[in-house]
Design a protein around this motif. Sequence first.
Motif, PDB file in Angstrom:
ATOM      1  N   ALA A 127       4.790 -14.442 -16.689  1.00 25.64           N
ATOM      2  CA  ALA A 127       5.348 -13.993 -15.414  1.00 25.64           C
ATOM      3  C   ALA A 127       4.751 -12.655 -14.996  1.00 25.64           C
ATOM      4  N   LEU A 128       4.552 -11.757 -15.954  1.00 29.01           N
ATOM      5  CA  LEU A 128       3.951 -10.462 -15.630  1.00 29.01           C
ATOM      6  C   LEU A 128       2.497 -10.619 -15.193  1.00 29.01           C
ATOM      7  N   ILE A 129       1.761 -11.520 -15.851  1.00 30.00           N
ATOM      8  CA  ILE A 129       0.367 -11.746 -15.461  1.00 30.00           C
ATOM      9  C   ILE A 129       0.294 -12.338 -14.055  1.00 30.00           C
ATOM     10  N   ALA A 130       1.195 -13.256 -13.744  1.00 25.72           N
ATOM     11  CA  ALA A 130       1.231 -13.829 -12.394  1.00 25.72           C
ATOM     12  C   ALA A 130       1.539 -12.739 -11.363  1.00 25.72           C
ATOM     13  N   LEU A 131       2.466 -11.852 -11.691  1.00 24.61           N
ATOM     14  CA  LEU A 131       2.789 -10.746 -10.789  1.00 24.61           C
ATOM     15  C   LEU A 131       1.598  -9.802 -10.647  1.00 24.61           C
ATOM     16  N   ALA A 132       0.922  -9.520 -11.747  1.00 25.42           N
ATOM     17  CA  ALA A 132      -0.252  -8.654 -11.699  1.00 25.42           C
ATOM     18  C   ALA A 132      -1.328  -9.254 -10.802  1.00 25.42           C
ATOM     19  N   ARG A 133      -1.524 -10.574 -10.901  1.00 21.35           N
ATOM     20  CA  ARG A 133      -2.528 -11.231 -10.049  1.00 21.35           C
ATOM     21  C   ARG A 133      -2.154 -11.118  -8.581  1.00 21.35           C
ATOM     22  N   ARG A 134      -0.884 -11.270  -8.255  1.00 20.46           N
ATOM     23  CA  ARG A 134      -0.440 -11.140  -6.868  1.00 20.46           C
ATOM     24  C   ARG A 134      -0.655  -9.705  -6.366  1.00 20.46           C
ATOM     25  N   ARG A 135      -0.423  -8.731  -7.235  1.00 18.93           N
ATOM     26  CA  ARG A 135      -0.581  -7.335  -6.839  1.00 18.93           C
ATOM     27  C   ARG A 135      -2.056  -6.961  -6.634  1.00 18.93           C
ATOM     28  N   VAL A 136      -2.972  -7.677  -7.279  1.00 20.36           N
ATOM     29  CA  VAL A 136      -4.396  -7.443  -7.025  1.00 20.36           C
ATOM     30  C   VAL A 136      -4.711  -7.700  -5.554  1.00 20.36           C
ATOM     31  N   THR A 137      -4.226  -8.816  -5.032  1.00 20.99           N
ATOM     32  CA  THR A 137      -4.462  -9.151  -3.630  1.00 20.99           C
ATOM     33  C   THR A 137      -3.834  -8.110  -2.703  1.00 20.99           C
ATOM     34  N   VAL A 138      -2.613  -7.710  -3.021  1.00 22.75           N
ATOM     35  CA  VAL A 138      -1.927  -6.715  -2.190  1.00 22.75           C
ATOM     36  C   VAL A 138      -2.695  -5.401  -2.188  1.00 22.75           C
ATOM     37  N   LEU A 139      -3.110  -4.940  -3.353  1.00 18.93           N
ATOM     38  CA  LEU A 139      -3.785  -3.649  -3.460  1.00 18.93           C
ATOM     39  C   LEU A 139      -5.150  -3.681  -2.775  1.00 18.93           C
ATOM     40  N   TRP A 140      -5.913  -4.758  -2.979  1.00 18.67           N
ATOM     41  CA  TRP A 140      -7.220  -4.859  -2.331  1.00 18.67           C
ATOM     42  C   TRP A 140      -7.066  -4.861  -0.810  1.00 18.67           C
ATOM     43  N   THR A 141      -6.073  -5.575  -0.310  1.00 15.84           N
ATOM     44  CA  THR A 141      -5.839  -5.627   1.137  1.00 15.84           C
ATOM     45  C   THR A 141      -5.423  -4.268   1.677  1.00 15.84           C
ATOM     46  N   MET A 142      -4.579  -3.554   0.947  1.00 21.45           N
ATOM     47  CA  MET A 142      -4.164  -2.215   1.376  1.00 21.45           C
ATOM     48  C   MET A 142      -5.356  -1.284   1.534  1.00 21.45           C
ATOM     49  N   ILE A 143      -6.263  -1.321   0.571  1.00 21.53           N
ATOM     50  CA  ILE A 143      -7.419  -0.417   0.632  1.00 21.53           C
ATOM     51  C   ILE A 143      -8.368  -0.834   1.747  1.00 21.53           C
ATOM     52  N   GLN A 144      -8.580  -2.134   1.928  1.00 21.17           N
ATOM     53  CA  GLN A 144      -9.477  -2.590   2.978  1.00 21.17           C
ATOM     54  C   GLN A 144      -8.947  -2.252   4.368  1.00 21.17           C
ATOM     55  N   ARG A 145      -7.643  -2.393   4.556  1.00 18.50           N
ATOM     56  CA  ARG A 145      -7.047  -2.145   5.871  1.00 18.50           C
ATOM     57  C   ARG A 145      -6.610  -0.693   6.071  1.00 18.50           C
ATOM     58  N   ARG A 146      -6.728   0.106   5.003  1.00 15.06           N
ATOM     59  CA  ARG A 146      -6.323   1.517   5.059  1.00 15.06           C
ATOM     60  C   ARG A 146      -4.857   1.636   5.459  1.00 15.06           C
ATOM     61  N   GLN A 147      -4.003   0.826   4.848  1.00 12.93           N
ATOM     62  CA  GLN A 147      -2.569   0.826   5.128  1.00 12.93           C
ATOM     63  C   GLN A 147      -1.800   1.014   3.836  1.00 12.93           C
ATOM     64  N   THR A 148      -0.755   1.833   3.895  1.00 10.11           N
ATOM     65  CA  THR A 148       0.111   1.995   2.735  1.00 10.11           C
ATOM     66  C   THR A 148       0.983   0.754   2.570  1.00 10.11           C
ATOM     67  N   PHE A 149       1.585   0.639   1.401  1.00 10.96           N
ATOM     68  CA  PHE A 149       2.401  -0.533   1.102  1.00 10.96           C
ATOM     69  C   PHE A 149       3.641  -0.546   1.981  1.00 10.96           C
ATOM     70  N   ASP A 150       3.881  -1.677   2.634  1.00  6.56           N
ATOM     71  CA  ASP A 150       5.048  -1.854   3.500  1.00  6.56           C
ATOM     72  C   ASP A 150       5.842  -3.050   2.978  1.00  6.56           C
ATOM     73  N   PRO A 151       6.974  -2.800   2.302  1.00  4.76           N
ATOM     74  CA  PRO A 151       7.726  -3.927   1.724  1.00  4.76           C
ATOM     75  C   PRO A 151       8.251  -4.898   2.775  1.00  4.76           C
ATOM     76  N   LEU A 152       8.553  -4.416   3.972  1.00  9.44           N
ATOM     77  CA  LEU A 152       9.063  -5.310   5.013  1.00  9.44           C
ATOM     78  C   LEU A 152       7.972  -6.281   5.481  1.00  9.44           C
ATOM     79  N   LYS A 153       6.767  -5.748   5.678  1.00  7.93           N
ATOM     80  CA  LYS A 153       5.666  -6.612   6.082  1.00  7.93           C
ATOM     81  C   LYS A 153       5.327  -7.597   4.971  1.00  7.93           C
ATOM     82  N   ASN A 154       5.381  -7.138   3.722  1.00 10.70           N
ATOM     83  CA  ASN A 154       5.083  -8.019   2.599  1.00 10.70           C
ATOM     84  C   ASN A 154       6.114  -9.120   2.494  1.00 10.70           C
ATOM     85  N   ALA A 155       7.393  -8.761   2.699  1.00 11.58           N
ATOM     86  CA  ALA A 155       8.438  -9.770   2.620  1.00 11.58           C
ATOM     87  C   ALA A 155       8.307 -10.790   3.742  1.00 11.58           C
ATOM     88  N   ALA A 156       7.916 -10.327   4.932  1.00 10.65           N
ATOM     89  CA  ALA A 156       7.764 -11.262   6.044  1.00 10.65           C
ATOM     90  C   ALA A 156       6.589 -12.205   5.802  1.00 10.65           C
TER      91      ALA A 156
END
Length: 392
Positions: free
Chosen positions: A363-392
């Motif tokens: 479960a932790l590895i699956a979560l880590a893999r999901r966070r890779v996508t989130v982190l890469w997207t944040m850096i590419q778009r120059r946006q900080t983490f937004d839990p509301l946008k992520n939840a939507a």
Amino acid sequence: MRVSVGIDVAKVVHWACAVDDAGRVMLDRAVDNRPDQIASFIVDLRALGGDPVIGLDIVGSFASFLEASLLTEGFSLVHAPGIAVNRAGQGFAGGERKSDPRDARTIADLVRTRDLRPILPDDATVTAIRLKVGRRRDLTEEQTRRLARLRALLCGVHPGLERELDVTCKGPLTLLTRYVTPAEIRQAGKRRIVAYLAKTPHLRAVERLADQALAAAHAQSLAVTGETAIAELVRELAIEALESKAKIARIDHDLAALLATHPDSALIQSLPGMGAVLVAEFIACIGDIRRFPSADALAAAAGLAPVIRQSGKKAGWRRTIGGDKALKRVFFQGAFCAVCTKDPLSKAFYDRKRREGKHHTQALIALARRRVTVLWTMIQRRQTFDPLKNAA
């Protein structure tokens, strides 16, 4: 015509091999790790024509000067991992034979036939972060071994005290720099122990620590053979441990100052579970995010992307064995911290995977893999983490 160059990097003498599109050798020579010899090699590369792509099997360390020289001249560099070179060499005639010219030719063929990850120049901040992170890792590993040895020795001479003390903290280590055996603690008494601990600034609950030590000392009347020599070694290890803690604290302070000047630091730290140390380790591992054209490429580099395993009628997916272990640790530790700190999105994802039948690590590895996508997207778009946008 494309020219593919492989360099087997070494401390004293590099070996370079260049091949054309058909795999014919165009250059095969030794290159001393000296400025004049590397300059001469660059002249030879220019004489080959085209736009050479150069593969290195080592990045950083004793390859730093060669790497900087080639990047300054505008050459395109790619990284051919050592394990890939070793495995590719098995496919040539003579399989297990190994030599520097042979490895250089293998690297050149990998550059010619494979899509390898580029090596991009790092700025002074990233270089400093990488050096500080490496030094911190060394100190942490040494500290772990040192404390394990200290616990073993202390348990042999005074097991009650070893159970009471948390030797990862400053107070217990300060106590052990002076008082170790039951006889020493009983003879000193509470007043002297408290006075000794009070000499060290910023220590808390010194009276409680003294009471714990005295209770353990009064519970043991037996004097172990050789306890004097063991106590001396415990005191020496405790002093070294305190010095190492101070060095690690100074490095953490330096890393915080360096991260304040890095453009991606605030973005990465906005992701739950990514503290200053993990952010520094992440930057040290990846360097420039442009080296990874997609989140999948970043996950593959970290060894978090599942790979297919198919033979005949059987097919399935398995966890990757390879990848950058340090980068994998960053994502795994970040996922673990996010779950432990009760981040709602991370905890919900983790709980869902557990309900699907996966055990804790899966479960932790699956979560880590999901966070890779989130982190890469944040850096590419120059946006900080937004839990509301992520939840939507």
